[in-house]
Design a protein around this motif. Structure first.
Motif, mmCIF file in Angstrom:
data_model
loop_
_atom_site.group_PDB
_atom_site.id
_atom_site.type_symbol
_atom_site.label_atom_id
_atom_site.label_comp_id
_atom_site.label_asym_id
_atom_site.label_seq_id
_atom_site.Cartn_x
_atom_site.Cartn_y
_atom_site.Cartn_z
ATOM 1 N N UNK A 183 17.126 41.059 11.336
ATOM 2 C CA UNK A 183 18.029 41.707 12.284
ATOM 3 C C UNK A 183 18.702 40.719 13.222
ATOM 4 N N UNK A 184 17.995 39.667 13.636
ATOM 5 C CA UNK A 184 18.582 38.730 14.603
ATOM 6 C C UNK A 184 19.358 37.605 13.920
ATOM 7 N N UNK A 185 19.228 37.514 12.602
ATOM 8 C CA UNK A 185 19.926 36.458 11.875
ATOM 9 C C UNK A 185 21.446 36.623 12.008
ATOM 10 N N UNK A 186 22.151 35.512 12.116
ATOM 11 C CA UNK A 186 23.621 35.535 12.204
ATOM 12 C C UNK A 186 24.252 35.015 10.918
ATOM 13 N N UNK A 187 23.466 34.908 9.872
ATOM 14 C CA UNK A 187 23.996 34.466 8.583
ATOM 15 C C UNK A 187 24.651 35.654 7.870
ATOM 16 N N UNK A 188 25.966 35.630 7.816
ATOM 17 C CA UNK A 188 26.700 36.683 7.129
ATOM 18 C C UNK A 188 26.776 37.993 7.882
ATOM 19 N N UNK A 189 26.355 37.992 9.137
ATOM 20 C CA UNK A 189 26.407 39.220 9.952
ATOM 21 C C UNK A 189 26.461 38.834 11.422
ATOM 22 N N UNK A 190 26.753 39.838 12.274
ATOM 23 C CA UNK A 190 26.781 39.564 13.710
ATOM 24 C C UNK A 190 25.381 39.269 14.250
#
Length: 302
Positions: free
Chosen positions: A181-188
């Motif tokens: 959920x906190x990842x910013x790879x390919x998403x906000x």
């Protein structure tokens, strides 16, 4: 592991330094400074700073008596008098600051002691580590049949194994989702302050906890008691060792009058007098409720 490599390096660096001071120091506490004492599977307690000693308690108590009274009563005797008669302010002259790593569900119980200064690790700002408290098999227990907030017999066999598997798998799954959920790879990426809500209560947090000796002893009286929950009791027991090296006279008095002593109601005290006079005292003629009588019997049998 309880300490990260960075924390271990910081401790070594701090312990390699020394400075002259005019303030009171205690050899036992100087030996403890910054060291981490392991608790549970990933937790620890370590002393960051302290102020005062046994002499500081006496110094504060004697301020109202004037100069020269020390020759009348020695320090240990005075401290025992203060403890015996429930004086509090002299013990408030000593303070202790700890760094504690503990499971969140233990922290929520611990924070009920509101007479301390606390600064906790921020999961809004930082990412929590993948560390969870998983009980040892002997600490997996059923609900007590006589105590609604206590444990009964330990779980056994397949049931114990199944519960441990649930705890481990659910913890890991929740953390996997937290990271996703906190990842910013390919998403906000979801804000950390929101993503943390999905983490279980057995994840570890850390805080600095500063408290005066009077309130610390109150904490230890409740949490080092044999009836306290195991997971907070082991922290309290480790802290007892530290306090014993810090203020040995005060801690010995605390053991005698608080941990090893008992408080009797007027009714219970009357029953003791009647017993000493040779009278047969029973639950029916004691004037106590069933619960009071049971606790009274437990005190007499210890």
């Amino acid at each position: 592991m309880p300490l990260s490599p960075e924390q271990s390096a910081e401790i070594e660096a701090l312990r390699s330094q020394s400075a002259q001071t005019l303030r009171a120091t205690v050899p036992g506490m100087e030996a403890h400074l910054y060291k981490a004492f392991p608790v549970l599977d990933h937790g620890f307690v370590r002393v960051i700073d302290y102020m005062g000693d046994d002499a500081a308690i006496c110094q504060a108590a004697r301020v109202s008596y004037g100069k020269g009274t020390k020759s009348v009563q020695n320090d240990e005797g005075l401290i025992r008098y203060l403890m015996r008669h429930w004086h509090s302010t002299p013990f408030e002259m000593c303070e202790l600051k700890l760094h504690v790593k503990l499971p969140v569900f233990v922290a929520r119980q611990w924070i009920r002691h509101r007479t301390a200064n606390v600064n906790e690790y921020s999961a809004r700002y930082s990412i929590l580590d993948r560390e969870f408290y998983i009980p040892a098999p002997e600490h997996l227990a059923a609900q007590s049949e006589v105590n609604n907030q206590g444990r009964g017999q330990a779980l056994e066999g397949e049931e114990a194994a199944r519960v441990l598997d649930y705890l481990k798998a659910d913890s890991m799954r929740a953390y996997d989702h937290y990271e996703e959920m906190i990842s910013t790879e390919g998403q906000q990426g979801l804000a950390r302050e929101l993503a943390r809500m999905n983490l279980p209560a057995n994840i570890y947090t850390q805080w600095y906890w500063k408290v005066d000796l009077h309130n610390l002893l109150h904490f230890l009286r409740l949490r080092a008691d044999s009836h306290a929950q195991y997971e907070i009791r082991v922290y309290a027991e480790e802290m007892c060792k530290i306090v014993a090296d810090w203020v040995p006279f005060a801690f010995k008095a605390f053991e005698d009058y608080r941990m090893g002593g008992a408080t009797l109601s007027a009714t219970a005290l009357d029953c003791v007098r009647r017993m000493l006079a040779g009278e047969s005292v029973t639950k029916e003629n004691s004037g106590m409720s069933a619960g009071e009588w049971r606790e009274f019997q437990a005190v007499l049998s210890e």
